[in-house]
Design a protein around this motif. Sequence first.
Motif, mmCIF file in Angstrom:
data_model
loop_
_atom_site.group_PDB
_atom_site.id
_atom_site.type_symbol
_atom_site.label_atom_id
_atom_site.label_comp_id
_atom_site.label_asym_id
_atom_site.label_seq_id
_atom_site.Cartn_x
_atom_site.Cartn_y
_atom_site.Cartn_z
ATOM 1 N N LEU A 106 1.850 -6.708 -10.783
ATOM 2 C CA LEU A 106 1.446 -7.447 -9.454
ATOM 3 C C LEU A 106 1.860 -6.537 -8.482
ATOM 4 C CD1 LEU A 106 3.791 -10.440 -9.075
ATOM 5 C CD2 LEU A 106 4.076 -8.998 -10.741
ATOM 6 N N THR A 107 0.955 -6.690 -7.472
ATOM 7 C CA THR A 107 1.520 -5.928 -6.083
ATOM 8 C C THR A 107 2.857 -5.950 -5.807
ATOM 9 O OG1 THR A 107 -0.795 -6.283 -5.378
ATOM 10 C CG2 THR A 107 0.578 -5.389 -3.664
ATOM 11 N N SER A 148 9.186 5.914 -1.715
ATOM 12 C CA SER A 148 9.736 6.234 -3.026
ATOM 13 C C SER A 148 9.582 5.356 -4.157
ATOM 14 C CB SER A 148 11.468 6.043 -2.503
ATOM 15 O OG SER A 148 11.677 6.905 -1.393
ATOM 16 N N SER A 149 9.505 4.061 -3.822
ATOM 17 C CA SER A 149 9.613 3.015 -4.999
ATOM 18 C C SER A 149 7.819 3.067 -5.567
ATOM 19 C CB SER A 149 9.550 1.619 -4.535
ATOM 20 O OG SER A 149 8.434 1.089 -3.802
ATOM 21 N N MET A 150 7.056 3.569 -4.562
ATOM 22 C CA MET A 150 5.684 3.750 -5.252
ATOM 23 C C MET A 150 5.573 5.125 -6.049
ATOM 24 S SD MET A 150 3.508 2.715 -1.761
ATOM 25 C CE MET A 150 2.040 2.884 -2.352
ATOM 26 N N VAL A 151 6.312 6.008 -5.715
ATOM 27 C CA VAL A 151 6.313 7.060 -6.623
ATOM 28 C C VAL A 151 7.027 6.835 -7.798
ATOM 29 C CG1 VAL A 151 7.366 9.675 -6.929
ATOM 30 C CG2 VAL A 151 6.244 8.742 -4.786
ATOM 31 N N ASN A 152 8.055 6.091 -7.800
ATOM 32 C CA ASN A 152 8.774 5.748 -8.852
ATOM 33 C C ASN A 152 8.012 4.985 -10.047
ATOM 34 O OD1 ASN A 152 10.987 5.487 -10.842
ATOM 35 N ND2 ASN A 152 12.079 3.859 -9.260
ATOM 36 N N ASN A 153 7.119 3.993 -9.523
ATOM 37 C CA ASN A 153 6.346 3.282 -10.118
ATOM 38 C C ASN A 153 5.442 4.063 -10.936
ATOM 39 O OD1 ASN A 153 4.146 0.948 -10.665
ATOM 40 N ND2 ASN A 153 5.989 -0.119 -10.651
ATOM 41 N N TYR A 198 -8.038 0.739 -2.497
ATOM 42 C CA TYR A 198 -7.021 -0.135 -1.754
ATOM 43 C C TYR A 198 -6.428 -1.160 -2.794
ATOM 44 C CZ TYR A 198 -11.452 -2.744 -1.969
ATOM 45 O OH TYR A 198 -12.556 -3.467 -2.384
ATOM 46 N N TYR A 199 -6.546 -1.198 -3.903
ATOM 47 C CA TYR A 199 -5.819 -1.745 -5.127
ATOM 48 C C TYR A 199 -4.583 -1.093 -5.338
ATOM 49 C CZ TYR A 199 -10.050 -4.656 -6.393
ATOM 50 O OH TYR A 199 -11.103 -5.649 -6.593
ATOM 51 N N SER A 200 -3.663 -1.879 -5.521
ATOM 52 C CA SER A 200 -2.250 -1.171 -5.859
ATOM 53 C C SER A 200 -2.317 -0.392 -7.048
ATOM 54 C CB SER A 200 -1.075 -2.438 -5.983
ATOM 55 O OG SER A 200 -1.533 -3.205 -6.910
ATOM 56 N N TYR A 201 -3.033 -0.837 -8.397
ATOM 57 C CA TYR A 201 -2.934 -0.109 -9.287
ATOM 58 C C TYR A 201 -3.743 1.219 -9.076
ATOM 59 C CZ TYR A 201 -3.488 1.066 -14.441
ATOM 60 O OH TYR A 201 -3.348 1.319 -15.507
ATOM 61 N N ALA A 202 -4.847 1.293 -8.600
ATOM 62 C CA ALA A 202 -5.649 2.475 -8.154
ATOM 63 C C ALA A 202 -4.680 3.544 -7.450
ATOM 64 C CB ALA A 202 -7.150 2.373 -7.706
ATOM 65 N N MET A 203 -4.297 2.934 -6.249
ATOM 66 C CA MET A 203 -3.547 3.837 -5.538
ATOM 67 C C MET A 203 -2.110 4.371 -6.032
ATOM 68 S SD MET A 203 -3.479 5.009 -2.458
ATOM 69 C CE MET A 203 -2.502 6.499 -2.274
ATOM 70 N N VAL A 204 -1.411 3.458 -6.676
ATOM 71 C CA VAL A 204 -0.092 3.862 -7.237
ATOM 72 C C VAL A 204 -0.340 4.555 -8.573
ATOM 73 C CG1 VAL A 204 2.328 3.066 -8.138
ATOM 74 C CG2 VAL A 204 1.119 1.982 -5.880
ATOM 75 N N ALA A 205 -0.696 3.925 -9.531
ATOM 76 C CA ALA A 205 -0.793 4.249 -10.886
ATOM 77 C C ALA A 205 -1.661 5.253 -11.283
ATOM 78 C CB ALA A 205 -1.003 2.900 -12.003
ATOM 79 N N GLN A 206 -2.832 5.178 -10.520
ATOM 80 C CA GLN A 206 -3.870 6.241 -10.863
ATOM 81 C C GLN A 206 -3.640 7.447 -9.770
ATOM 82 O OE1 GLN A 206 -7.238 3.484 -11.383
ATOM 83 N NE2 GLN A 206 -7.595 5.135 -12.940
ATOM 84 N N ALA A 207 -3.827 7.137 -8.339
ATOM 85 C CA ALA A 207 -3.656 8.233 -7.624
ATOM 86 C C ALA A 207 -2.372 8.896 -7.342
ATOM 87 C CB ALA A 207 -4.302 7.783 -6.153
ATOM 88 N N ILE A 208 -1.467 8.231 -7.116
ATOM 89 C CA ILE A 208 0.014 8.762 -7.218
ATOM 90 C C ILE A 208 0.339 9.447 -8.333
ATOM 91 C CG2 ILE A 208 2.383 8.320 -6.684
ATOM 92 C CD1 ILE A 208 1.526 6.486 -4.231
ATOM 93 N N GLY A 209 0.158 8.508 -9.273
ATOM 94 C CA GLY A 209 0.449 9.081 -10.784
ATOM 95 C C GLY A 209 -0.150 10.163 -11.213
ATOM 96 N N SER A 210 -1.385 10.555 -10.642
ATOM 97 C CA SER A 210 -2.010 11.904 -10.878
ATOM 98 C C SER A 210 -1.340 12.931 -9.930
ATOM 99 C CB SER A 210 -3.543 11.919 -10.411
ATOM 100 O OG SER A 210 -4.096 10.994 -11.358
ATOM 101 N N LEU A 233 2.004 -0.246 3.400
ATOM 102 C CA LEU A 233 1.461 -1.800 3.299
ATOM 103 C C LEU A 233 0.322 -1.837 2.039
ATOM 104 C CD1 LEU A 233 3.190 -2.345 5.643
ATOM 105 C CD2 LEU A 233 1.309 -3.844 6.435
ATOM 106 N N ILE A 234 0.484 -2.654 1.227
ATOM 107 C CA ILE A 234 -0.864 -3.075 0.370
ATOM 108 C C ILE A 234 -1.114 -4.412 0.507
ATOM 109 C CG2 ILE A 234 -1.416 -2.929 -2.228
ATOM 110 C CD1 ILE A 234 0.828 -1.050 -2.727
ATOM 111 N N LEU A 235 -2.460 -4.674 0.734
ATOM 112 C CA LEU A 235 -2.800 -5.975 1.068
ATOM 113 C C LEU A 235 -2.603 -6.846 -0.130
ATOM 114 C CD1 LEU A 235 -5.896 -5.410 3.597
ATOM 115 C CD2 LEU A 235 -3.371 -6.063 3.933
ATOM 116 N N THR A 236 -2.634 -8.027 -0.133
ATOM 117 C CA THR A 236 -2.395 -8.939 -1.275
ATOM 118 C C THR A 236 -3.795 -9.788 -1.384
ATOM 119 O OG1 THR A 236 -1.806 -10.867 -0.009
ATOM 120 C CG2 THR A 236 0.008 -9.453 -1.052
ATOM 121 N N SER A 237 -4.010 -9.933 -2.467
ATOM 122 C CA SER A 237 -5.279 -10.835 -2.977
ATOM 123 C C SER A 237 -5.017 -12.137 -2.167
ATOM 124 C CB SER A 237 -5.427 -11.256 -4.393
ATOM 125 O OG SER A 237 -4.555 -11.833 -4.908
ATOM 126 N N GLY A 238 -6.556 -12.922 -2.176
ATOM 127 C CA GLY A 238 -6.609 -14.101 -1.419
ATOM 128 C C GLY A 238 -5.690 -15.198 -2.033
#
Length: 450
Positions: A276-277, A152-157, A180-192, A134-139
């Motif tokens: 977007l998330t 799987s889709s997070m790794v793919n992205n 907890y931001y989707s960009y940092a978690m997916v693109a940066q952390a999983i990306g690394s 789960l990734i929390l959305t903005s307000g």
Amino acid sequence: MSAAAKLLLDGIEDFSKRFTDTSSVRIRFNSILDSYANLNLEPGSAIIILTSNSFEFLQHWIAIVANGLVPVPASPSLKSTRILDLQESLKISGLVGAKINPALYGANHYVEIGTLRFLEFRNTPAAYAPDEALILTSGTSGINTACVHSISSMVNNAAMHNKALGIHSSDTQLLVLPMYYSYAMVAQAIGSMISGCKLIIDGPPFTVERFANLSHQKNITVSAITPTLVREILQSNSCLPEIRVLSVGGDQLKSSDVDAIRTKPFVNELYITYGLTEAGPRVATLAAHSADVEQLNSVGLPLEGIETRIDSPRENEPGELLIKTPTALHRKVGDNVTQPLRADGFLATGDLFTKDKLGVLRFVGRTKDFVFIRGEKVNTKSISQTAERHPAVRFAKTTLTTDGKLSLAVSPREDTSIETSDLSKFLEQRLQRFEMPAEITHASFTEFQK
């Protein structure tokens, strides 16, 4: 366990060698992994992770996934009342974080896992499936809502992001955005994780001085910042160490700021990104360092494998951006949610764009940025941008009051002050009568960082 989850689990020993943070404490991953297994939670049970950026954060995230559970990263500043609201809305089974007080959650004990404390919300059956996160959305999407993605889709992205920016194993990436931001978690952390590069985990909070020092000390070649952080760098007039790849979320960055930052001597390649998330999150990229000036107000082209369409009644007019991506969410969960995935497989973004003949996407605003004042359709984002053209205004934000009137909040540039009467005259010369704010208020710079 999915192949993607196994990939992350098998790589944890390698990550411990490539990833560093500001902590002097290193916890054995197997002890964290075994601790979650010993909880005997039902597969698919969701666990909120409530801690600041660190390598241990990633250890917990991976250990939760490896045990068939569902991680839910959240801001460590959340109050207990908000967490209890999330627990009820999202059917959360447990909470892990630093110095958690069980009494605030109606519990009387906790289990230590690494340096964190875990407590269980009893009588909450599993609401998800293993290999989901789960990734929390903005307000703006609802306070107690989240997007359900597959690992799987997070790794793919993340792989799509690495390819678009040319990130490879010889890079050293600096992560300063909240994980907890989707960009940092997916693109940066999983990306690394999957690129083989080194990852330096820091922040928030962000300061230009610390960003510069870390970039120099750690020989940073890749990093990502927000439009607000770009403006801080430009405002400080700092000269940072050279960075090979700098990416910035582009939907809120003015073309003049893009042009200003891309010409700085410390920026080699500048990428303006849109996502977007719900999409996984990455959608489109502009290679701003090599783009024509006319394209600097765009977010470029969709990533490979993503199809886009503009939902507009008339050709060449702005409309809602629809995207079809292999990394779209499974579903949205929480209070009063509207599912963004349409029957035709396209994802409704809620963002207004134009698309030219080359396929270049230009962000116009969010559907929520448009309000009706005395029967006229008004773009609140456009009013804010007009106010920011005033020489004394650093940031501006236009909102609609409860009685249906426009309110403009402004923050001054350094060593200047804003005369309300002067700003009103400035706006009157540039806005139509129905676009004029009914009130102008002054706000501190920190209010625009929220």
